[in-house]
Design a protein around this motif. Structure first.
Motif, PDB file in Angstrom:
ATOM      1  N   VAL A 138       0.854  -1.189   0.000  1.00  0.00           N
ATOM      2  CA  VAL A 138       0.000   0.000   0.000  1.00  0.00           C
ATOM      3  C   VAL A 138       0.890   1.238   0.000  1.00  0.00           C
ATOM      4  O   VAL A 138       2.047   1.192   0.424  1.00  0.00           O
ATOM      5  N   LEU A 139       0.347   2.340  -0.471  1.00  0.00           N
ATOM      6  CA  LEU A 139       1.123   3.576  -0.555  1.00  0.00           C
ATOM      7  C   LEU A 139       0.899   4.482   0.652  1.00  0.00           C
ATOM      8  O   LEU A 139       1.482   5.562   0.719  1.00  0.00           O
ATOM      9  N   THR A 140       0.081   4.043   1.595  1.00  0.00           N
ATOM     10  CA  THR A 140      -0.204   4.847   2.779  1.00  0.00           C
ATOM     11  C   THR A 140       0.710   4.432   3.927  1.00  0.00           C
ATOM     12  O   THR A 140       1.283   3.346   3.918  1.00  0.00           O
ATOM     13  N   ALA A 141       0.815   5.302   4.914  1.00  0.00           N
ATOM     14  CA  ALA A 141       1.680   5.023   6.069  1.00  0.00           C
ATOM     15  C   ALA A 141       0.899   4.461   7.255  1.00  0.00           C
ATOM     16  O   ALA A 141       1.461   4.301   8.329  1.00  0.00           O
ATOM     17  N   ASP A 142      -0.370   4.156   7.054  1.00  0.00           N
ATOM     18  CA  ASP A 142      -1.167   3.634   8.166  1.00  0.00           C
ATOM     19  C   ASP A 142      -0.720   2.218   8.522  1.00  0.00           C
ATOM     20  O   ASP A 142      -0.090   1.538   7.732  1.00  0.00           O
ATOM     21  N   VAL A 143      -1.027   1.821   9.745  1.00  0.00           N
ATOM     22  CA  VAL A 143      -0.682   0.490  10.237  1.00  0.00           C
ATOM     23  C   VAL A 143      -1.970  -0.208  10.641  1.00  0.00           C
ATOM     24  O   VAL A 143      -2.819   0.386  11.308  1.00  0.00           O
ATOM     25  N   VAL A 144      -2.141  -1.440  10.217  1.00  0.00           N
ATOM     26  CA  VAL A 144      -3.316  -2.229  10.589  1.00  0.00           C
ATOM     27  C   VAL A 144      -2.872  -3.471  11.342  1.00  0.00           C
ATOM     28  O   VAL A 144      -1.790  -3.999  11.107  1.00  0.00           O
ATOM     29  N   PHE A 145      -3.709  -3.900  12.260  1.00  0.00           N
ATOM     30  CA  PHE A 145      -3.468  -5.124  13.023  1.00  0.00           C
ATOM     31  C   PHE A 145      -4.678  -6.026  12.875  1.00  0.00           C
ATOM     32  O   PHE A 145      -5.795  -5.544  12.690  1.00  0.00           O
ATOM     33  N   PRO A 146      -4.480  -7.329  13.000  1.00  0.00           N
ATOM     34  CA  PRO A 146      -5.636  -8.225  12.976  1.00  0.00           C
ATOM     35  C   PRO A 146      -6.502  -7.969  14.207  1.00  0.00           C
ATOM     36  O   PRO A 146      -6.002  -7.568  15.257  1.00  0.00           O
ATOM     37  N   SER A 147      -7.801  -8.181  14.071  1.00  0.00           N
ATOM     38  CA  SER A 147      -8.712  -7.937  15.196  1.00  0.00           C
ATOM     39  C   SER A 147      -8.593  -9.025  16.254  1.00  0.00           C
ATOM     40  O   SER A 147      -9.006  -8.837  17.389  1.00  0.00           O
ATOM     41  N   THR A 148      -8.011 -10.159  15.896  1.00  0.00           N
ATOM     42  CA  THR A 148      -7.786 -11.236  16.858  1.00  0.00           C
ATOM     43  C   THR A 148      -6.286 -11.311  17.146  1.00  0.00           C
ATOM     44  O   THR A 148      -5.484 -10.715  16.442  1.00  0.00           O
ATOM     45  N   ASN A 186       1.729  -4.061   5.536  1.00  0.00           N
ATOM     46  CA  ASN A 186       1.544  -3.079   4.465  1.00  0.00           C
ATOM     47  C   ASN A 186       1.328  -3.713   3.092  1.00  0.00           C
ATOM     48  O   ASN A 186       1.192  -3.014   2.090  1.00  0.00           O
ATOM     49  N   LEU A 187       1.272  -5.043   3.029  1.00  0.00           N
ATOM     50  CA  LEU A 187       1.058  -5.707   1.744  1.00  0.00           C
ATOM     51  C   LEU A 187      -0.414  -5.656   1.357  1.00  0.00           C
ATOM     52  O   LEU A 187      -1.298  -5.881   2.196  1.00  0.00           O
ATOM     53  N   VAL A 188      -0.685  -5.397   0.100  1.00  0.00           N
ATOM     54  CA  VAL A 188      -2.063  -5.338  -0.389  1.00  0.00           C
ATOM     55  C   VAL A 188      -2.772  -6.663  -0.125  1.00  0.00           C
ATOM     56  O   VAL A 188      -3.920  -6.692   0.322  1.00  0.00           O
ATOM     57  N   LYS A 189      -2.097  -7.782  -0.364  1.00  0.00           N
ATOM     58  CA  LYS A 189      -2.710  -9.105  -0.127  1.00  0.00           C
ATOM     59  C   LYS A 189      -3.110  -9.274   1.330  1.00  0.00           C
ATOM     60  O   LYS A 189      -4.176  -9.809   1.629  1.00  0.00           O
ATOM     61  N   VAL A 190      -2.267  -8.865   2.250  1.00  0.00           N
ATOM     62  CA  VAL A 190      -2.577  -8.980   3.682  1.00  0.00           C
ATOM     63  C   VAL A 190      -3.808  -8.144   4.013  1.00  0.00           C
ATOM     64  O   VAL A 190      -4.717  -8.602   4.710  1.00  0.00           O
ATOM     65  N   ARG A 191      -3.868  -6.934   3.488  1.00  0.00           N
ATOM     66  CA  ARG A 191      -5.025  -6.062   3.733  1.00  0.00           C
ATOM     67  C   ARG A 191      -6.293  -6.696   3.161  1.00  0.00           C
ATOM     68  O   ARG A 191      -7.347  -6.636   3.773  1.00  0.00           O
TER      69      ARG A 191
END
Length: 191
Positions: free
Chosen positions: A116-126, A150-155
């Motif tokens: 992804v081109l954004t600097a946001d960070v995501v975590f799994p909900s579990t 940050n991988l598109v596939k992971v998102r």
């Protein structure tokens, strides 16, 4: 009275549109059963590549079991997707040597995965599920996750399966006087 009905209409419209966004759509419910396997370097927490596999058998659950042969000289570890009885990972573990990954074959390199081109960070909900934890190694799952989040596939997988568990396995193909530079984190996700 018309004003009250109008406000009520807007409220109901907003509420229903929000709940529809979070509900599984027919499109996501009919997706093929896929598993994403990613490889991260143990020492540097650098993403090194991975593979997405599609299975003909469907399952809403994703339980991983392991079958291992201890590395007295030559050992082995297999990670199995229990619900559909498929091997997800198969690798040698060699005492005073260096094992090889036998499955999956033909993994894509890191540069073949779109980020992804954004600097946001995501975590799994579990939380993370560590397969065969090794507490003496001071495992920091968040650092491993930061290498792949940050991988598109992971998102896509997080969106497709928001309550899915992220499974982690530390593959140590060299043990005894093993070299941590050979070790890899294996990250497994189901869509």
């Amino acid at each position: 009275m018309k004003k009250l009905l109008f406000i009520l209409f807007i409220f109901v419209s907003l509420f229903s549109s929000c709940s529809e966004e979070n509900a599984p759509t027919e499109e996501t419910q009919n997706e093929p059963n896929k598993v994403l396997l990613l490889k991260v370097d143990y020492l540097t927490n650098t993403f090194q590549g991975g593979k997405e596999t599609t299975y003909a058998e469907n399952s809403n659950s994703f339980t991983i079991s392991h079958q291992s042969v201890p590395a007295t000289d030559f050992g082995n570890i297999k990670l199995k997707y229990d619900e559909i009885n498929q091997i997800l990972f198969d690798g040698d573990i060699i005492w005073m040597g260096l094992g090889q990954i036998h499955h999956p074959q033909n993994m894509l390199t890191a540069n073949q995965f779109e980020a992804v081109l954004t600097a946001d960070v995501v975590f799994p909900s579990t939380s993370f599920n560590h397969i065969l934890p090794q507490p003496n190694l001071g495992n920091d799952y968040n650092q491993v996750w930061m290498a792949v989040q940050n991988l598109v596939k992971v998102r896509q997988y997080l969106i497709s399966n928001p309550t899915g568990v992220v499974h982690l396995y530390l593959y140590t193909p060299s043990v005894g006087v093993g070299n941590p530079a050979d070790w890899k984190w294996i990250v497994l996700m189901k869509n």
